[in-house]
Structure formats: C-alpha cells, structure tokens
Write an enzyme that holds these catalytic residues in place. Structure first.
Site: not given
Ligand SMILES: *Cc1c(COP(=O)(O)O)cnc(C)c1O
Length: 406
Positions: A141, A226, A255
C-alpha cells in the site's frame, strides 16, 4: 466569540460526506493521551493512534505548545519563501538519518508520488528514458493517488479509474527469487514497505531487505523504502530501516511525523536530490510552518533513547497480554510486527472476521484497527501509559469473552 455550533450526529455522515468511509457509530470529540471521549461522554481506550499517526497520543502538551506558539506567528508563507521551522526540521531529520536532503509535503501519498517521480527522473537523466520501470510488492500500500495506487499491489484500489501509469510490476513480498527474476536494467526503482502495514502488519525478512538492496545496486536501481507507517519511532528505532541495517536511497514518511498534524516527507541523498531542480516538482502547502513546527516537536521527543526503548518495552507488554487473550479465546496464536505496530493474525476459525472483533471491542469502549479481514492491528501512541495498556487489554479480554460465548 464564534457562533454556536450546529448540532451534528453520526447519521449526518451518510447525508453530507462522500461515502468513501464507513466510520464507527460514535463521534469522538476529545482526546487526552490514549483516552478518547465521544459525544455522549463515553470514555474509550485508543489502541489505534489515529492509524499510526498520534505518535504521542492526543493533546500532548509539547505539541499543543508548538502548534499554538507557531499559530500566533506564521501559518503559511508559500515556497516562494522558506521558513524557520522547515529548515530546523530538515536539519534534524538529515542529521538523524542516511539522508542529506528533505522534501516536505502533506501526506503519505504525496511523499510517495514525489519519490516515484524522483526515481524516474533520476534514471531518465542518468541512463535514458528506457529505465523507468518500478517494481513493488503484491499487497503493498502506497497511497491513493493514481500513481501510488498503481504502484500499490492491490488491484481493488487501482482498477476502474481508466488507464494506469505504465511500467509498474508487482512481485510477492518476502520472495527474493521473484524480485531477482523481475529486476532488470530497465528497473529504476524497487519500492518496499519494511513492514507491510495495511495488508496485515507483515515484516520484511532480514535476508529479503538485504537481498533487495544488493539487487538494486547490481541493476543501478534505487531502493525506496515506504516508511509512511513504520517511520518516526514506531518500530522502536527512528526509522524501520535502522532495525535492518539496510539503507534506502529514498525514504518516505508521513503518519507519525506530525503526531496528528498533516505532514509528509521524502528523504534522500544529495546526488539523487539534484535531479529535482527548481520547478521540476512542487507543492503549495508542503513545508508549511505550522506543520513543520509540530513535526519538529515530535522529532525532539521521539528521537530519544527513553522513548525508543520504551516502544520496545511496550511491544513486549502488548505481545504477552495479546497472546494470552488470543489463546484463551481461540482467536489467534500469532502476534507479529515491531514496536507499536502490532498485528494479531486470526486463526482459521476467525479468518475474515476481523470486523466482528473490531465491533466487539468498540462495544467495550476499546478502539482497535483491522489490517485486512484476517488481522487485528494495533498502532497506539509510543508513550501509551501502563494503566491504559492494562485497561485496554482488560476491555479486549471482555470483548473476546462476549464474542466467543455468544
Ligand atoms: C498510510 C500509508 C500511505 C498513504 O498515506 P496517506 O497519508 O494516507 O496518503 C502510504 N504508504 C503506507 C505504507 C501507508 O501506511
């Protein structure tokens, strides 16, 4: 004085919000540390951390102070000018990592978009237009823009939006042979999550990340990690790559970086960064003083031995408590992940039923997450207090008892 707020309720969501989400039945209105209160005054324990975002819990005094201090000075000035918080943040991040340069943006998807564009531009400049292929992992993702869903290994997120960006392929995660077979001199980048977060909190094997690094070097491809979900202390090191001793060429994070204030970033080396020259890429909000002031306060607190070792201790505490519950009620026998990114892998009898467990926890005033239908995910604050861990686990136990006795 502002005008009194119009009263709103959960049902309004279904009338006025584009239905991309199906939020829980209650509306949180306040948070403090790892506790959250809803409109009715019900107090919940928060094991979700806003999906690995609220790295220091809710309303941490140092973050509130950083935000309010900056709010009284300068919110936004655009990238026609630079600003002090952005420069301080970039200095701290580059000092703490492999990187020489930072690019700030507003989300994980934007950070990855920048990383993928930079990798392609770098290869284009150095090796020519043929070298543009990106390899990523099945079930990965990387965000929701068209480029990032296409690189992400989940067709359910990328199909049905018209023509996709070309030159992207997917290989099984933790399958080094498959990566070796797929990589070629046309590959400009390999993109991996050190722990696949959204698709089940699945950590990379040590040999896999090491092997991916070697393959990239052999083929002049960049290794992009990532770390949107794993970065900023979440795994017990500032970035997950540090647990593996495998250094990327480009790293993305978002995040946890802002502790709840939207900010994303890409880190890279001088040599690679030079291929994004003035005007090649940009952003209006990226590096905005408010976001950077908060992120600076986050880095100051998180990048300390006390907080990072506290994350590792809390992992052990959670793991013990969760395994006890999982085994007592036959829900799960495997707890994986690192630090405050934890996955409970549901047994065969409970496969596909993570949502039921999520709902049962909510009825006991406990907020948890799913990572796909087969894994319960926890991503709490890195400094969640012992009393909150204990109370949350008690509520989880009660939820599991009621669910399995029903
Ligand atoms: C959440 C996430 C993203 C996307 O971040 P947004 O801020 O939602 O755009 C990208 N990559 C990983 C690994 C993520 O967990």
């Amino acid at each position: 004085m502002s005008a009194p707020h119009t009263p709103v309720e959960r049902a309004d969501f279904d009338q006025v919000i584009v239905p991309t989400f199906a939020p829980a039945a209650f509306i949180p209105v306040r948070g403090q540390g790892s506790r959250v209160w809803d409109q009715s005054g019900r107090e919940l324990i928060d094991f979700t951390g806003g999906i690995a975002v609220n790295v220091l819990g809710h309303a941490h005094p140092a973050l509130v102070a950083a935000l309010t201090e900056q709010a009284g000075k300068l919110w936004h000035i655009s990238n026609i000018f630079t600003n002090e918080p952005a420069l301080r943040l970039a200095k701290k991040l580059t000092a703490a990592t492999f990187a020489d340069r930072a690019f700030f943006c507003n989300s994980g998807a934007e950070a990855n978009e920048a990383a993928f564009k930079l990798a392609r531009r770098y290869a284009h400049d150095k090796f020519g237009p043929e070298k543009c292929e990106i390899i990523s992992a099945v079930n990965s993702f990387h965000g929701r823009t068209l480029f990032t869903v296409t690189v992400g290994g989940q067709p359910k997120y990328s199909d049905g939006f018209g023509p996709k960006i070309q030159g992207i392929s997917h290989v099984g995660y933790n399958d080094l042979d498959a990566l070796a077979a797929a990589i070629s001199d046309k590959t400009c980048a390999v993109v991996l999550e050190p722990i696949q977060g959204e698709s089940g909190v699945l950590p990379a094997d040590q040999a896999y990340l090491e092997g991916a690094r070697k393959l990239c070097d052999q083929h002049d491809a960049l290794l992009i990690l990532d770390e949107v979900q794993t970065g900023m202390g979440r795994t017990g090191e500032l970035f997950a790559y540090m647990n593996y001793g495998v250094t990327p060429d480009i790293l993305t994070n978002a995040k946890s970086l802002g502790g709840g204030f939207p900010i994303g970033m890409m880190l890279t080396t001088n040599e690679i960064a030079a291929h994004f020259s003035v005007g090649t890429h940009g952003t209006t909000y990226g590096g905005n003083p408010l976001a950077c002031a908060v992120a600076e306060a986050v880095v100051d607190i998180v990048n300390t031995p006390e907080v990072l070792s506290g994350v590792r201790d809390r992992h052990e505490r959670f793991k013990r408590g969760l395994l006890e519950i999982g085994q007592r009620y036959g829900l799960f026998d495997q707890v994986r992940g690192m630090g405050m990114l934890i996955g409970c892998v549901l047994n065969d009898a409970w496969k596909g039923r993570a949502r039921e467990i999520f709902d049962a926890a909510e009825r006991e005033a406990l907020m948890i997450l799913q990572a796909g239908p087969d894994v319960i995910r926890l991503a709490p604050s890195l400094i969640i207090e012992e009393a909150d861990i204990a109370e949350g686990l008690t509520r989880f136990d009660r939820a599991a008892a009621k669910l399995t006795q029903a």
